[in-house]
Design an enzyme around this catalytic site. Structure first.
Site, short mmCIF file in Angstrom:
data_model
loop_
_atom_site.label_atom_id
_atom_site.label_comp_id
_atom_site.label_asym_id
_atom_site.label_seq_id
_atom_site.Cartn_x
_atom_site.Cartn_y
_atom_site.Cartn_z
N GLU A 98 0.85 -1.21 0.00
CA GLU A 98 0.00 0.00 0.00
C GLU A 98 0.88 1.25 0.00
O GLU A 98 2.01 1.22 0.48
CB GLU A 98 -0.85 0.01 1.28
CG GLU A 98 -2.29 -0.41 1.11
CD GLU A 98 -3.17 0.65 0.47
OE1 GLU A 98 -2.67 1.51 -0.29
OE2 GLU A 98 -4.38 0.61 0.71
N ASP A 99 0.31 2.37 -0.47
CA ASP A 99 1.03 3.64 -0.38
C ASP A 99 0.92 4.25 1.02
O ASP A 99 1.89 4.69 1.60
CB ASP A 99 0.54 4.63 -1.44
CG ASP A 99 -0.97 4.84 -1.43
OD1 ASP A 99 -1.68 4.16 -0.67
OD2 ASP A 99 -1.46 5.70 -2.20
N PHE A 151 -2.23 16.21 4.40
CA PHE A 151 -2.41 15.57 3.10
C PHE A 151 -1.09 15.59 2.34
O PHE A 151 -0.53 16.65 2.07
CB PHE A 151 -3.52 16.26 2.31
CG PHE A 151 -4.02 15.40 1.20
CD1 PHE A 151 -4.85 14.32 1.47
CD2 PHE A 151 -3.62 15.63 -0.11
CE1 PHE A 151 -5.29 13.49 0.45
CE2 PHE A 151 -4.06 14.80 -1.14
CZ PHE A 151 -4.90 13.74 -0.85
N ARG A 164 1.34 12.51 -8.72
CA ARG A 164 1.86 11.15 -8.52
C ARG A 164 3.31 11.05 -8.98
O ARG A 164 4.09 10.29 -8.44
CB ARG A 164 1.03 10.13 -9.32
CG ARG A 164 -0.39 9.92 -8.81
CD ARG A 164 -0.97 8.66 -9.44
NE ARG A 164 -2.42 8.61 -9.35
CZ ARG A 164 -3.12 8.16 -8.32
NH1 ARG A 164 -2.48 7.73 -7.25
NH2 ARG A 164 -4.43 8.14 -8.34
P1 IMP Z 1 -7.74 4.81 3.85
O1 IMP Z 1 -8.75 3.85 3.31
O2 IMP Z 1 -8.39 6.05 4.46
O3 IMP Z 1 -6.73 4.19 4.77
O4 IMP Z 1 -6.99 5.43 2.64
C1 IMP Z 1 -6.30 4.68 1.77
C2 IMP Z 1 -6.07 5.40 0.48
O5 IMP Z 1 -6.41 6.79 0.51
C3 IMP Z 1 -4.61 5.34 0.19
O6 IMP Z 1 -4.30 4.15 -0.47
C4 IMP Z 1 -4.40 6.59 -0.63
O7 IMP Z 1 -4.60 6.31 -1.99
C5 IMP Z 1 -5.43 7.56 -0.14
N1 IMP Z 1 -4.84 8.53 0.83
C6 IMP Z 1 -4.94 8.54 2.17
N2 IMP Z 1 -4.26 9.57 2.72
C7 IMP Z 1 -3.70 10.23 1.67
C8 IMP Z 1 -2.83 11.40 1.57
O8 IMP Z 1 -2.42 12.05 2.54
N3 IMP Z 1 -2.47 11.74 0.31
C9 IMP Z 1 -2.87 11.08 -0.81
N4 IMP Z 1 -3.66 9.98 -0.75
C10 IMP Z 1 -4.07 9.57 0.47
#
Ligand code: IMP
Length: 180
Positions: A98-99, A151, A164
């Site tokens: 995951e990122d 963010f 990206r």
């Molecule tokens: P989650 O489901 O809220 O944990 O978010 C997962 C996805 O949201 C990640 O795989 C990212 O693609 C996106 N995401 C969450 N936080 C950020 C951020 O700070 N910048 C960019 N993308 C984010």
């Protein structure tokens, strides 16, 4: 793009060092196995390609596309499967790449889905962890960096499909997303 960044959090060199460190950890854990390593599109694209090349062990790779953001800076919490893996994970050791783990909803969705398909074991490698954002119980086993509740963009992470391709990870100026 540089002008839209408030501050650089992690340089290319720091990201590279983190990939080498995590790659070696995965190599040690899976040296006698043949895991399926699943990159989560699109944010983990560059991380996935760096992490698997930092891991000198046999592995199968696959990709999955899920979406929860719909272009904003807040997760909608509504995770959808966009494009599935083609690998049968039943009885397999799985590593999700995951990122970032923010609310944890995307990860929980993936963990539940892959467990439901009979994966033998599932570990998670995330470049970034944003613990302050967590709303559900899901965590990564291998983590590059813990980030503050801001963010971030770059090295795969986007805002509205932009940034990206930044080679580093930075905090986006708030006016960029509040003006939109
Ligand atoms: P989650 O489901 O809220 O944990 O978010 C997962 C996805 O949201 C990640 O795989 C990212 O693609 C996106 N995401 C969450 N936080 C950020 C951020 O700070 N910048 C960019 N993308 C984010």
């Amino acid at each position: 793009m540089d002008n839209d960044i408030l501050k650089v959090l992690y340089s290319q060199d720091e990201i590279n060092e983190a990939c080498q460190r995590l790659g070696k950890q995965i190599q040690t854990a899976y040296q006698d196995k043949f895991p399926v390593v699943i990159g989560v599109l699109k944010g983990a694209t560059f991380f996935m390609s760096d992490i698997v090349r930092a891991t000198d062990t046999y592995m199968q790779i696959d990709f999955i596309d899920v979406s929860s953001y719909h272009g904003g800076t807040q997760s909608s919490g509504d995770v959808e499967l966009v494009t599935d893996i083609t690998t049968d994970v039943s009885g397999r050791d799985v590593v999700i790449v995951e990122d970032i783990v923010d609310t944890g909803q995307t990860l929980k969705f993936l963990l539940d889905m892959l467990k439901g398909r009979g994966a033998k074991s599932i570990k998670v490698c995330s470049l970034l962890d944003k613990p302050a954002g967590r709303t559900v119980d899901a965590h990564a086993d291998y983590i590059g960096f813990e980030v503050p509740n801001e963010f971030v963009v770059g090295y795969g992470l986007d805002y509205d499909e932009k940034y990206r391709n930044l080679p580093y990870i930075g905090v986006l100026k708030p006016e960029i997303y509040t003006n939109n």
